[in-house]
Design a protein around this motif. Sequence first.
Motif, PDB file in Angstrom:
ATOM      1  N   LEU A   3       0.706  -0.975   0.131  1.00  0.00           N
ATOM      2  CA  LEU A   3      -0.100  -0.093  -0.061  1.00  0.00           C
ATOM      3  C   LEU A   3       1.150   1.267   0.082  1.00  0.00           C
ATOM      4  O   LEU A   3       0.226   2.197  -0.866  1.00  0.00           O
ATOM      5  N   LEU A   4       1.782   1.103   0.466  1.00  0.00           N
ATOM      6  CA  LEU A   4       2.462   2.305   0.829  1.00  0.00           C
ATOM      7  C   LEU A   4       4.168   2.044   0.812  1.00  0.00           C
ATOM      8  O   LEU A   4       4.610   1.117   1.622  1.00  0.00           O
ATOM      9  N   GLU A   5       4.926   2.440   0.070  1.00  0.00           N
ATOM     10  CA  GLU A   5       6.370   2.251  -0.264  1.00  0.00           C
ATOM     11  C   GLU A   5       6.906   3.948  -0.464  1.00  0.00           C
ATOM     12  O   GLU A   5       6.895   4.678  -0.526  1.00  0.00           O
ATOM     13  N   VAL A   6       8.512   4.385   1.000  1.00  0.00           N
ATOM     14  CA  VAL A   6       8.537   4.937   1.030  1.00  0.00           C
ATOM     15  C   VAL A   6       9.776   4.810   0.517  1.00  0.00           C
ATOM     16  O   VAL A   6      11.028   3.128   1.437  1.00  0.00           O
ATOM     17  N   LYS A   7      10.807   5.587  -0.112  1.00  0.00           N
ATOM     18  CA  LYS A   7      12.277   5.205  -1.014  1.00  0.00           C
ATOM     19  C   LYS A   7      13.198   6.926  -0.534  1.00  0.00           C
ATOM     20  O   LYS A   7      12.646   7.370  -1.455  1.00  0.00           O
ATOM     21  N   SER A  23      13.862   4.191   3.875  1.00  0.00           N
ATOM     22  CA  SER A  23      12.623   3.149   2.980  1.00  0.00           C
ATOM     23  C   SER A  23      11.727   2.498   4.056  1.00  0.00           C
ATOM     24  O   SER A  23      12.935   1.366   4.625  1.00  0.00           O
ATOM     25  N   PHE A  24      10.720   2.449   2.835  1.00  0.00           N
ATOM     26  CA  PHE A  24      10.041   1.305   4.414  1.00  0.00           C
ATOM     27  C   PHE A  24       8.588   0.566   3.282  1.00  0.00           C
ATOM     28  O   PHE A  24       8.784   1.808   2.361  1.00  0.00           O
ATOM     29  N   SER A  25       8.244  -0.321   3.596  1.00  0.00           N
ATOM     30  CA  SER A  25       6.795  -0.089   3.187  1.00  0.00           C
ATOM     31  C   SER A  25       6.231  -0.750   3.719  1.00  0.00           C
ATOM     32  O   SER A  25       6.139  -1.149   4.982  1.00  0.00           O
ATOM     33  N   MET A  26       4.802  -0.839   3.539  1.00  0.00           N
ATOM     34  CA  MET A  26       3.355  -1.639   4.117  1.00  0.00           C
ATOM     35  C   MET A  26       2.765  -1.940   3.784  1.00  0.00           C
ATOM     36  O   MET A  26       2.332  -0.684   2.496  1.00  0.00           O
ATOM     37  N   GLU A  27       1.647  -2.624   4.280  1.00  0.00           N
ATOM     38  CA  GLU A  27       0.692  -3.272   3.436  1.00  0.00           C
ATOM     39  C   GLU A  27      -0.609  -3.067   4.099  1.00  0.00           C
ATOM     40  O   GLU A  27      -0.461  -2.415   5.370  1.00  0.00           O
TER      41      GLU A  27
END
Length: 255
Positions: A3-7, A23-27
Amino acid sequence: MSLLEVKNIKKSFENTRVLNDISFSMEKGQAVSIIGSSGSGKTTLLRCLNFLERPDGGTITVAGEKLFDANDMGKVSEAEIRRKRLHFGLVFQSFNLFPQYTALENVTIAPRLAAKEQNRLAMDEAAIKERALMLLDQMGLSDRTGNYPHQLSGGQAQRVAIARALAMQPDILCFDEPTSALDPELTGEVLKVIRGLADAHTTMIIVTHEMAFARDVADYVIFMDGGNIVEQGNAKDVIDNPRQERTKKFLSGYS
């Protein structure tokens, strides 16, 4: 797709680097807690996600839509920034309620303004009020809808702030130290609400200093220090069995 992608988010204030290639991602439906000492960059990261600050580099993508690319932001209007901000709801440390409005008015003001901009206010007014009343009831505040902020306890005011953030139906609900401004006896009622949201699989990012709460409620924990992500992973693994020495030192102060 996450859902979220931070790069590679970067942010500096004058000559001080506050975020270094975050950088991280979450569902969808996941609760992520961000922990770390004061000054580690946690709040700045939330403000960048909500476009209250503009990062100096990196990208932010929600549901496949690239909301932020540092290379393109000079071309983006303030109206477009406001639209992008709707993907996130932010609950501040100090409530930030409008003192001249009742609890109900605080919850309805943003949806009403959005409907007015779209020339839909007359059509949507009843639905906006109905949803606000439902959210205040969900927060245990059905008997406080006509109260002004000065007539509410800190815990009640923070629950109004949560309802206000939910009223815009954001993809991701963000909390910036939601209990830091509360007396200890009021902390539990706000944490109970957030726990209920997590149980309902509300997608959330929670900056918190409540380590036991982060371990028991979050699915994933990010530990930040000096503007860097030092360690991240399953909440119980990171908090109960940290791998990095800096994480161990930080968490030893909470044991």
